[in-house]
Every structure is written in C-alpha cells, then in structure tokens.
Design an enzyme around this catalytic site. Structure first.
Site, mmCIF file in Angstrom:
data_model
loop_
_atom_site.group_PDB
_atom_site.id
_atom_site.type_symbol
_atom_site.label_atom_id
_atom_site.label_comp_id
_atom_site.label_asym_id
_atom_site.label_seq_id
_atom_site.Cartn_x
_atom_site.Cartn_y
_atom_site.Cartn_z
ATOM 1 N N VAL A 76 -116.744 -6.207 32.264
ATOM 2 C CA VAL A 76 -117.097 -7.318 33.154
ATOM 3 C C VAL A 76 -117.560 -8.502 32.321
ATOM 4 C CG1 VAL A 76 -118.656 -8.094 34.984
ATOM 5 C CG2 VAL A 76 -117.705 -5.779 35.051
ATOM 6 N N PRO A 83 -122.120 -3.134 26.186
ATOM 7 C CA PRO A 83 -121.322 -2.330 27.118
ATOM 8 C C PRO A 83 -119.984 -2.963 27.481
ATOM 9 C CG PRO A 83 -123.612 -2.369 27.806
ATOM 10 C CD PRO A 83 -123.494 -3.346 26.681
ATOM 11 N N LYS A 84 -119.982 -4.278 27.763
ATOM 12 C CA LYS A 84 -118.729 -4.943 28.143
ATOM 13 C C LYS A 84 -117.681 -4.793 27.050
ATOM 14 C CE LYS A 84 -117.548 -9.021 27.115
ATOM 15 N NZ LYS A 84 -117.428 -10.476 26.881
ATOM 16 N N MET A 85 -118.086 -5.090 25.817
ATOM 17 C CA MET A 85 -117.157 -5.033 24.694
ATOM 18 C C MET A 85 -116.732 -3.593 24.393
ATOM 19 S SD MET A 85 -117.802 -7.096 21.166
ATOM 20 C CE MET A 85 -118.450 -8.449 22.126
ATOM 21 N N LEU A 127 -114.138 -2.513 26.806
ATOM 22 C CA LEU A 127 -112.887 -3.207 26.513
ATOM 23 C C LEU A 127 -112.150 -2.538 25.358
ATOM 24 C CD1 LEU A 127 -110.948 -5.579 26.881
ATOM 25 C CD2 LEU A 127 -112.448 -6.945 25.412
#
Length: 345
Positions: free
Chosen positions: A242, A223-225, A228
């Site tokens: 995050v 999810p973070k990547m 981004l």
C-alpha cells in the site's frame, strides 16, 4: 392392613413414573446434573462433581480469550493468512463492490507509468536469478517518494555500473549517491543500498531473503516495500503493498477510514478478497498516476463506458475536478446527459 399396603404400593409406583417422566423431558444439562447428584450423596462426591463443572467453564473462557488475543497480537492480516479466520465472513464494503468493476474497466488498458517502468519491471530479465532478485530489491528501495520514470533512469545507470550485491557492497557510498541522484533522498538510499548488499552477502549467502521477517531486517525496508519485493521477486503474496496512491484512493472512496498507509494495508487485508490481492496495488497506483498526469485520458474512457455517469462520479470522488471548459468531450456529453451536467462544477 392389606388395603393400606395396597394403597402405599400404588402411590410409590405413581411417584416413580412421575420421576421418570420428568427426567426424560428434562434438558441434557439438567439430566446430567440429576445423574451426578444421584450417583453419590457423600460430600467427597459432591466436591468432585462441582470441580468438574468449574473446569468445563474455565476451559470455555480460556478458549475465547486465546482467540481474541491471537487477533490483537498478530494483527488482522496474519490472523487471516494463518487460515484461522476463514470461518469469519469478511464485511466487504458496498462502495468497493460498486467501484472496483468501474476501476478495472478504466485500467483495462495498462498504459500508466507503473505498467511499463514499475519497480518490479526494472530488473534486468537477462540477469541470473540471484542478481534479478537483488535488482527487484534495489528498485523497490529506490522507488520510495520517487516517480517511476526517475527510478527507471537511476536503475539504468546502476545496471551500467554493475547492479549486483557484490559490486554494490564494494562501491563507496558517495559514488552510489551520484549514480542514483535522480531519485529522492538519494544520499540516504545510497547508504541503505550498501548496507543491504552487505547483509545479503554476509547473512543470506549472497541472496535476497525471501521471507517477510528477513526483508524487514534490511535497513530502509518497511512492510510496504517488503510485500512488494516478496510479490515481485518471489511471487509470494503474504500481504498487500500500500503506497500513497492506494492509501489516498481507498480512503477517498470510503472503502477504509485510516490515517496511514500501514493502517490502510491492515484494513484492506481484513476484507479484500484474496483473488484481488495481486492486482489492487498496480491498478490503483496506475489510476492515481493517470489522475495526476493524464486526466483527459480517464475522462474520455469514462465517457465510453455504459455507466459513464458513475465512472465520472468516481473520478470526482478521488479528487479529479470536472470543471466546465476543461475537457471538451465532457462538455459535449453534458449537453445531452443531465446526469453528467450535474457533475460539472
């Protein structure tokens, strides 16, 4: 007899007037119940009226259950992103309201590593749109547990090799691993890059998927990547990115209380104003980098602010040690300001 009939008619009129008065002053619910009761006295009519009342109550209960299920099943971020939660007023922490203006002042000059060699800034600006999107994905995939400077060196090597999905798909994994040896876990990331290239070529017409669901299908992308890449490559803000800096600082300042970066993402998305979504990652990542790599710079900037004691206290809260003798300018300021003197340990 005539007198008795007169009294009877008077009594009936009074009863009628009293009944009308009660009906007029009764609540809407009671008036509805009276109307239903008076419309028919047969068992069939009563059953029908009772059934209607039960149906109304059942519908109300179902609506409440569905709303709660949506929040739990889809997650806080998706619930608010859908627009269904806009009527709910987010509970913004007072600590964030006090801290965020100070942090933005400290990061007003964008001179942290993330500002110049952050992963979205490492794609070749001269590349075509498809290749540029691919390079944003590659940079994001290599940035995990790697300093931005090391990622920048690895990206430069890949650009020289030919950083396109087609070329990466043709390159053997062991050669890719040598090309990106500067980054952490380069052997695993080399395998992921090759698999990602093949997926983009075969399933997405040689393009990087521009949806959260599509990005999450790529090996090594969480999810973070994914958030981004969506923001960097497609200018889409579907959620927050995050990383360890954002997770650590948000918890240290008391904005959230979460055990993982993913938990921090969900918690922040529940209340952080949407206008700050595009900025919070780069601002906090830069703050964390400067805390670790150029602490004196942050201390000197804090001393120049109007509320310098609050700024210094914020730095202490995120883990920057304000020790006597470590920062000469801070020692001098402490001699003239008792509030700063109290912060020295």
């Amino acid at each position: 007899c005539l007198i008795q009939r007169t009294f009877d008619m008077a009594a009936a009129g009074k009863a009628s007037r009293e009944g009308n008065s009660v009906a007029a002053t009764a609540s809407p619910t009671k008036r509805k119940a009276v109307a239903v009761a008076s419309s028919s006295s047969s068992p069939k009519s009563k059953a029908k009226s009772k059934g209607s009342t039960v149906a109304v109550k059942k519908k109300t209960t179902t609506t409440t259950t569905t709303t709660t299920t949506q929040v739990v099943a889809k997650g806080v971020s998706k619930f608010f992103a859908s627009g269904k939660g806009t009527s709910l007023k987010p509970n913004i922490p007072d600590s964030w309201k006090a801290d965020w203006p100070i942090i933005k002042k400290l990061r007003e000059t964008r001179d942290a590593p993330v500002d110049t060699v952050g992963c979205e800034r490492l794609a070749d600006p001269k590349a075509c749109k498809a290749d540029w999107e691919w390079q944003c994905l590659v940079s994001a995939m290599m940035s995990s547990q790697t300093k931005d400077q090391a990622n920048a060196e690895a990206m430069a090597t890949l650009h020289h090799h030919g950083n396109t999905a087609a070329n990466i798909a043709r390159t053997p994994v062991d050669k890719l691993a040598k090309l990106i040896s500067k980054v952490g876990f380069h052997n695993t990331k080399a395998r992921y890059l090759k698999e990602a290239a093949k997926l983009c070529l075969e399933k997405h017409n040689s393009r990087v998927p521009d949806t959260l669901e599509g990005l999450l299908e790529i090996p090594g992308v969480g999810p973070k990547m994914a958030h981004l890449v969506l923001h960097a490559a497609f200018d889409k803000q579907a959620g927050l990115c995050v990383d360890t800096h954002v997770h650590r600082i948000a918890n240290a300042l008391g904005w959230v209380k979460t055990p993982s970066a993913e938990g921090t993402r969900v918690a922040l998305e529940a209340w952080l104003p949407k206008r700050e979504w595009p900025h919070i990652n780069i601002v906090l990542v830069g703050l964390g980098q400067q805390q670790q790599q150029s602490a004196a710079l942050l201390v000197n900037r804090s001393l120049r602010l109007r509320n310098r004691a609050a700024a210094l206290q914020l730095l202490a809260r995120i883990g920057l040690k304000l020790s006597p003798g470590r920062f000469p300018n801070l020692d001098e300021a402490a001699k003239r300001d008792s509030n700063i003197q109290k912060l020295l340990k």
